[in-house]
Design a protein around this motif. Structure first.
Motif, PDB file in Angstrom:
ATOM      1  N   LYS A  18       0.829  -1.204   0.000  1.00 43.16           N
ATOM      2  CA  LYS A  18       0.000   0.000   0.000  1.00 43.16           C
ATOM      3  C   LYS A  18       0.864   1.255   0.000  1.00 43.16           C
ATOM      4  O   LYS A  18       0.545   2.243  -0.671  1.00 43.16           O
ATOM      5  N   ARG A  19       1.964   1.219   0.755  1.00 41.82           N
ATOM      6  CA  ARG A  19       2.860   2.377   0.779  1.00 41.82           C
ATOM      7  C   ARG A  19       3.527   2.567  -0.584  1.00 41.82           C
ATOM      8  O   ARG A  19       3.692   3.688  -1.052  1.00 41.82           O
ATOM      9  N   HIS A  20       3.922   1.470  -1.216  1.00 40.26           N
ATOM     10  CA  HIS A  20       4.485   1.549  -2.560  1.00 40.26           C
ATOM     11  C   HIS A  20       3.486   2.196  -3.519  1.00 40.26           C
ATOM     12  O   HIS A  20       3.842   3.093  -4.300  1.00 40.26           O
ATOM     13  N   ALA A  21       2.245   1.730  -3.477  1.00 40.67           N
ATOM     14  CA  ALA A  21       1.224   2.247  -4.387  1.00 40.67           C
ATOM     15  C   ALA A  21       0.945   3.725  -4.126  1.00 40.67           C
ATOM     16  O   ALA A  21       0.792   4.520  -5.061  1.00 40.67           O
ATOM     17  N   ALA A  22       0.895   4.112  -2.824  1.00 40.64           N
ATOM     18  CA  ALA A  22       0.615   5.506  -2.482  1.00 40.64           C
ATOM     19  C   ALA A  22       1.725   6.429  -2.978  1.00 40.64           C
ATOM     20  O   ALA A  22       1.455   7.503  -3.534  1.00 40.64           O
ATOM     21  N   LEU A  23       2.971   6.007  -2.800  1.00 39.24           N
ATOM     22  CA  LEU A  23       4.081   6.839  -3.275  1.00 39.24           C
ATOM     23  C   LEU A  23       4.128   6.906  -4.794  1.00 39.24           C
ATOM     24  O   LEU A  23       4.488   7.928  -5.375  1.00 39.24           O
ATOM     25  N   TYR A  24       3.767   5.810  -5.440  1.00 43.10           N
ATOM     26  CA  TYR A  24       3.734   5.808  -6.911  1.00 43.10           C
ATOM     27  C   TYR A  24       2.698   6.816  -7.415  1.00 43.10           C
ATOM     28  O   TYR A  24       2.976   7.622  -8.316  1.00 43.10           O
ATOM     29  N   LEU A  25       1.498   6.774  -6.828  1.00 45.82           N
ATOM     30  CA  LEU A  25       0.450   7.704  -7.237  1.00 45.82           C
ATOM     31  C   LEU A  25       0.834   9.147  -6.931  1.00 45.82           C
ATOM     32  O   LEU A  25       0.586  10.059  -7.728  1.00 45.82           O
ATOM     33  N   LEU A  26       1.462   9.357  -5.739  1.00 48.50           N
ATOM     34  CA  LEU A  26       1.897  10.706  -5.383  1.00 48.50           C
ATOM     35  C   LEU A  26       2.963  11.206  -6.352  1.00 48.50           C
ATOM     36  O   LEU A  26       2.980  12.376  -6.731  1.00 48.50           O
ATOM     37  N   GLY A  27       3.850  10.289  -6.765  1.00 45.62           N
ATOM     38  CA  GLY A  27       4.876  10.678  -7.728  1.00 45.62           C
ATOM     39  C   GLY A  27       4.306  11.063  -9.068  1.00 45.62           C
ATOM     40  O   GLY A  27       4.804  11.971  -9.746  1.00 45.62           O
ATOM     41  N   GLU A  28       3.239  10.378  -9.490  1.00 41.41           N
ATOM     42  CA  GLU A  28       2.578  10.705 -10.755  1.00 41.41           C
ATOM     43  C   GLU A  28       1.835  12.031 -10.662  1.00 41.41           C
ATOM     44  O   GLU A  28       1.812  12.812 -11.619  1.00 41.41           O
ATOM     45  N   ASP A  29       1.224  12.294  -9.496  1.00 38.80           N
ATOM     46  CA  ASP A  29       0.462  13.525  -9.316  1.00 38.80           C
ATOM     47  C   ASP A  29       1.384  14.713  -9.069  1.00 38.80           C
ATOM     48  O   ASP A  29       1.136  15.822  -9.530  1.00 38.80           O
ATOM     49  N   GLY A  30       2.483  14.484  -8.305  1.00 37.45           N
ATOM     50  CA  GLY A  30       3.443  15.541  -8.035  1.00 37.45           C
ATOM     51  C   GLY A  30       3.261  16.174  -6.670  1.00 37.45           C
ATOM     52  O   GLY A  30       2.214  16.035  -6.027  1.00 37.45           O
ATOM     53  N   LEU A  31       4.299  16.896  -6.223  1.00 37.04           N
ATOM     54  CA  LEU A  31       4.296  17.598  -4.952  1.00 37.04           C
ATOM     55  C   LEU A  31       4.299  19.107  -5.198  1.00 37.04           C
ATOM     56  O   LEU A  31       4.910  19.591  -6.149  1.00 37.04           O
ATOM     57  N   GLY A  32       3.660  19.853  -4.303  1.00 38.82           N
ATOM     58  CA  GLY A  32       3.740  21.303  -4.364  1.00 38.82           C
ATOM     59  C   GLY A  32       2.870  21.921  -5.449  1.00 38.82           C
ATOM     60  O   GLY A  32       1.915  21.303  -5.960  1.00 38.82           O
ATOM     61  N   GLY A  33       3.226  23.137  -5.824  1.00 38.99           N
ATOM     62  CA  GLY A  33       2.459  23.880  -6.816  1.00 38.99           C
ATOM     63  C   GLY A  33       2.885  23.590  -8.242  1.00 38.99           C
ATOM     64  O   GLY A  33       3.852  22.862  -8.497  1.00 38.99           O
ATOM     65  N   GLU A  34       2.153  24.169  -9.174  1.00 42.68           N
ATOM     66  CA  GLU A  34       2.440  24.057 -10.616  1.00 42.68           C
ATOM     67  C   GLU A  34       2.397  22.613 -11.110  1.00 42.68           C
ATOM     68  O   GLU A  34       3.056  22.263 -12.090  1.00 42.68           O
ATOM     69  N   ARG A  35       1.629  21.755 -10.433  1.00 41.86           N
ATOM     70  CA  ARG A  35       1.553  20.355 -10.874  1.00 41.86           C
ATOM     71  C   ARG A  35       0.883  20.231 -12.237  1.00 41.86           C
ATOM     72  O   ARG A  35       1.215  19.330 -13.012  1.00 41.86           O
ATOM     73  N   SER A  36      -0.041  21.153 -12.537  1.00 39.80           N
ATOM     74  CA  SER A  36      -0.715  21.101 -13.837  1.00 39.80           C
ATOM     75  C   SER A  36       0.242  21.399 -14.982  1.00 39.80           C
ATOM     76  O   SER A  36      -0.033  21.057 -16.131  1.00 39.80           O
TER      77      SER A  36
END
Length: 223
Positions: A42-60
């Motif tokens: 679950k932690r692997h999957a959560a970090l993978y999704l977070l990596g795809e979505d991005g951190l911080g601003g200007e993610r779009s």
């Protein structure tokens, strides 16, 4: 001629970690009290999704994306000799100056402060530094200084190979703590401005035990 807010130029700043060139980036520590494969997945999957979505601003706009690398940090076995190689200029803050010398007490303080800030287990403070300074000796070094360029100026630091050795009377538990902190230096770096690439540290020590039930993992984020 007048302008409206919609026609004004928009400015933003970005910081990009060049992992392949300077071994820099972000990391955090994650401890599993016991083996739990489902929780790890679950932690692997959560970090993978977070990596795809991005951190911080200007993610779009594509900013903030990363890939996570999972690395084990098991319990160390007693080791008496530690070979360190500082591959980028390394220095320590000292009042208003920078000290480009491999002083064991300053090295351990650098690693310990980062460990206590990020790790789930608090190791100690000034008293531990005093014990380590008396128990771990600087045996050999091949030192030279070089400059590290900054956006405004530069910092002088040392590039060298260093051999640290635990004295014969050193308590095995204290040697284990030294081993842990020195191994951690490979991820945390040493001294000042490690986020910019200074203080990158490679370590050659005894291999660590595998298969421990109580494990701490280092997750490094490459963006």
């Amino acid at each position: 001629m007048t302008t409206s807010p919609s026609s004004s130029l928009y400015h933003t700043g970005l910081v990009q970690f060049q992992w392949e060139k300077s071994v820099s980036g972000l990391y955090f520590l994650l401890q599993f009290p016991q083996a739990d494969k489902e929780l790890e997945n679950k932690r692997h999957a959560a970090l993978y999704l977070l990596g795809e979505d991005g951190l911080g601003g200007e993610r779009s706009s594509g900013a903030g994306r990363f890939e996570a690398e999972w690395l084990e940090l098991p319990e160390p076995e007693p080791v008496r000799r530690f070979d360190l190689h500082f591959t980028t200029p390394t220095a320590f803050a000292q009042s208003s100056n920078h000290l480009p010398l491999p002083v064991p007490a300053l090295m351990f303080r650098s690693w310990l402060e980062r460990w206590n800030h990020f790790a789930p287990v608090y190791l100690g403070s000034d008293e531990l530094i005093a014990y380590l300074s008396n128990a771990i000796a600087l045996r050999q070094h091949t030192i030279k200084t070089s400059s590290f360029s900054l956006p405004r100026g530069y910092v002088n630091g040392f590039n060298c190979k260093v051999v640290l050795q635990a004295l014969s009377r050193t308590d095995p538990l204290l040697a284990n703590v030294a081993n842990l902190l020195i191994h951690y230096a490979q991820f945390a770096g040493t001294g000042i401005k490690t986020r910019l690439g200074m203080g990158q540290t490679k370590v050659k020590i005894g291999f660590l035990k595998a298969g421990s039930e109580n494990r701490t993992r280092i997750i490094s984020l490459e963006g």
